[in-house]
Scaffold this active site. Sequence first.
Site, PDB file in Angstrom:
ATOM      1  N   SER A 110       0.789  -1.337   0.004  1.00  0.00           N
ATOM      2  CA  SER A 110       0.135   0.065  -0.071  1.00  0.00           C
ATOM      3  C   SER A 110       0.712   1.305   0.025  1.00  0.00           C
ATOM      4  O   SER A 110       0.263   2.328  -0.073  1.00  0.00           O
ATOM      5  CB  SER A 110      -0.865  -0.022   1.155  1.00  0.00           C
TER       6      SER A 110
ATOM      7  N   GLU B 144      -3.711   0.120  -8.932  1.00  0.00           N
ATOM      8  CA  GLU B 144      -2.891   1.213  -9.177  1.00  0.00           C
ATOM      9  C   GLU B 144      -1.477   0.505  -9.646  1.00  0.00           C
ATOM     10  O   GLU B 144      -1.251  -0.485  -9.023  1.00  0.00           O
ATOM     11  CB  GLU B 144      -2.549   1.806  -7.693  1.00  0.00           C
TER      12      GLU B 144
ATOM     13  N   HIS C 194      -0.971  -2.636  -7.131  1.00  0.00           N
ATOM     14  CA  HIS C 194      -1.894  -2.259  -5.824  1.00  0.00           C
ATOM     15  C   HIS C 194      -3.190  -2.454  -6.062  1.00  0.00           C
ATOM     16  O   HIS C 194      -3.967  -1.670  -6.658  1.00  0.00           O
ATOM     17  CB  HIS C 194      -1.620  -0.798  -5.407  1.00  0.00           C
TER      18      HIS C 194
ATOM     19  N   ASN D  95      -3.281   5.823  -1.221  1.00  0.00           N
ATOM     20  CA  ASN D  95      -3.150   5.808   0.326  1.00  0.00           C
ATOM     21  C   ASN D  95      -2.699   7.028   0.761  1.00  0.00           C
ATOM     22  O   ASN D  95      -2.800   7.350   1.937  1.00  0.00           O
ATOM     23  CB  ASN D  95      -2.288   4.421   0.702  1.00  0.00           C
TER      24      ASN D  95
HETATM   25  P1  NAD Z   1      -3.386  -9.758   5.914  1.00  0.00           P
HETATM   26  O1  NAD Z   1      -2.811  -9.334   7.437  1.00  0.00           O
HETATM   27  O2  NAD Z   1      -4.650  -9.954   5.922  1.00  0.00           O
HETATM   28  O3  NAD Z   1      -2.516 -10.881   5.462  1.00  0.00           O
HETATM   29  C1  NAD Z   1      -1.112 -10.978   5.304  1.00  0.00           C
HETATM   30  C2  NAD Z   1      -0.828 -12.557   4.950  1.00  0.00           C
HETATM   31  O4  NAD Z   1       0.542 -12.751   4.896  1.00  0.00           O
HETATM   32  C3  NAD Z   1      -1.373 -13.602   6.279  1.00  0.00           C
HETATM   33  O5  NAD Z   1      -2.017 -14.605   5.716  1.00  0.00           O
HETATM   34  C4  NAD Z   1      -0.043 -14.036   6.885  1.00  0.00           C
HETATM   35  O6  NAD Z   1      -0.186 -15.313   7.199  1.00  0.00           O
HETATM   36  C5  NAD Z   1       0.953 -13.927   5.463  1.00  0.00           C
HETATM   37  N1  NAD Z   1       2.377 -13.733   5.910  1.00  0.00           N
HETATM   38  C6  NAD Z   1       2.980 -13.362   6.999  1.00  0.00           C
HETATM   39  N2  NAD Z   1       4.342 -13.612   6.790  1.00  0.00           N
HETATM   40  C7  NAD Z   1       4.578 -14.058   5.698  1.00  0.00           C
HETATM   41  C8  NAD Z   1       5.799 -14.323   4.906  1.00  0.00           C
HETATM   42  N3  NAD Z   1       6.723 -14.286   5.362  1.00  0.00           N
HETATM   43  N4  NAD Z   1       5.412 -14.809   3.737  1.00  0.00           N
HETATM   44  C9  NAD Z   1       4.216 -14.917   2.971  1.00  0.00           C
HETATM   45  N5  NAD Z   1       2.898 -14.708   3.747  1.00  0.00           N
HETATM   46  C10 NAD Z   1       3.276 -14.300   4.945  1.00  0.00           C
HETATM   47  O7  NAD Z   1      -3.144  -8.561   5.500  1.00  0.00           O
HETATM   48  P2  NAD Z   1      -3.572  -7.777   3.877  1.00  0.00           P
HETATM   49  O8  NAD Z   1      -4.816  -6.986   4.435  1.00  0.00           O
HETATM   50  O9  NAD Z   1      -4.047  -8.840   2.938  1.00  0.00           O
HETATM   51  O10 NAD Z   1      -2.451  -6.940   3.422  1.00  0.00           O
HETATM   52  C11 NAD Z   1      -1.354  -7.544   2.612  1.00  0.00           C
HETATM   53  C12 NAD Z   1      -0.600  -6.561   1.708  1.00  0.00           C
HETATM   54  O11 NAD Z   1      -1.601  -5.754   0.961  1.00  0.00           O
HETATM   55  C13 NAD Z   1      -0.052  -5.245   2.557  1.00  0.00           C
HETATM   56  O12 NAD Z   1       1.057  -4.893   2.014  1.00  0.00           O
HETATM   57  C14 NAD Z   1      -1.173  -4.128   2.583  1.00  0.00           C
HETATM   58  O13 NAD Z   1      -0.841  -2.977   2.589  1.00  0.00           O
HETATM   59  C15 NAD Z   1      -1.663  -4.373   1.250  1.00  0.00           C
HETATM   60  N6  NAD Z   1      -3.110  -3.981   0.886  1.00  0.00           N
HETATM   61  C16 NAD Z   1      -3.936  -3.932   1.829  1.00  0.00           C
HETATM   62  C17 NAD Z   1      -5.141  -3.538   1.621  1.00  0.00           C
HETATM   63  C18 NAD Z   1      -6.358  -3.765   2.485  1.00  0.00           C
HETATM   64  O14 NAD Z   1      -7.570  -3.005   2.352  1.00  0.00           O
HETATM   65  N7  NAD Z   1      -6.211  -4.399   3.744  1.00  0.00           N
HETATM   66  C19 NAD Z   1      -5.468  -2.990   0.419  1.00  0.00           C
HETATM   67  C20 NAD Z   1      -4.451  -2.963  -0.641  1.00  0.00           C
HETATM   68  C21 NAD Z   1      -3.339  -3.497  -0.167  1.00  0.00           C
END
Ligand code: NAD
Length: 284
Positions: A118, A151, A139, A189
């Site tokens: 993000s 994005e 993104h 963001n």
């Molecule tokens: P989340 O916490 O729901 O999921 C993260 C996952 O990564 C978990 O399942 C965890 O077990 C896993 N994980 C932890 N360590 C790891 C590793 N070393 N290798 C592989 N997997 C691992 O988080 P999310 O909301 O899915 O966010 C993930 C990414 O997407 C982040 O970079 C976040 O900024 C981005 N993002 C989030 C949103 C949102 O609305 N939540 C929107 C766009 C982008």
Amino acid sequence: MIKKVGIVGAGQMGNGIAHAFALHDYSVVLYDIAQTQLNKALKIIEENLKRQAKKNVIEESRIESTLKNIKPTTNLNDVSDVDFCIEASPENEALKLELFAKLDSIVKEGSIIASNTSSISITKLAFQTKRPDKVIGMHFMNPVPVMELVEVIRGITTSEETYSTILELAKSLGKNPALSKDYPGFIVNRILIPMINEAIYAYYEGIASIEDIDKAMKLGTNQPMGPLVLADFIGLDTCLAVQNVLYEGFKDSKYRPCPLLVKMVEAGYLGRKSGRGFYDYTKK
Ligand code: NAD
């Protein structure tokens, strides 16, 4: 030609990204460090596909065929032969830097490695690899199956070829890409998270209740949901991580995270995904 896709991290975003690719007939390898997260992801994908079928967005027969396209794994080596790999691990720079170095040594030469980050520098992630021209930000928005925007973030070293391949890839998923340069928070963001942070300040300073802040912003600015319910939806840990990237990246005090946001993350109140954030999700 991209046919096989690796997704690293099966959380909220990883499961949505897997859903989108599998539904468009890509073969998907979905990796997570935790088997429980993979089980949860597959369940969510199935539920979301059923919801789409019920709303006639997809045909009923697509549910099974889409699920068949996804291979869950806890072995990172399973992404070695993918044509494209996207990382969706937690928003933690140290973790992502380490993962990019590892992915570079595992994923076959020539494949693009993208991040769904993000806010973290794509250029810095690219520098961890021996293929900095093939690293890019892709993104997706949450929830991935319904949100049209992707994005696309070009790091300083990202090549023109990588950029045009990713534009086509986004379009092949029915998404509409917007291009951003690689600066903290990119477009969405940079604007969205400070608004959420300000809404948290308004509550923290006693300006209004949680419900009234959300009501005011929803009805007053015609947003589909208020900023605090949106913060819960995104995940408070992710909101804090992005706010910190803006704060450190611009060295400007206007981006300081609200102390209440910090406290809630310390308490494990991460929003919807942990059952509690500004609202309580354990009752329903
Ligand atoms: P989340 O916490 O729901 O999921 C993260 C996952 O990564 C978990 O399942 C965890 O077990 C896993 N994980 C932890 N360590 C790891 C590793 N070393 N290798 C592989 N997997 C691992 O988080 P999310 O909301 O899915 O966010 C993930 C990414 O997407 C982040 O970079 C976040 O900024 C981005 N993002 C989030 C949103 C949102 O609305 N939540 C929107 C766009 C982008």
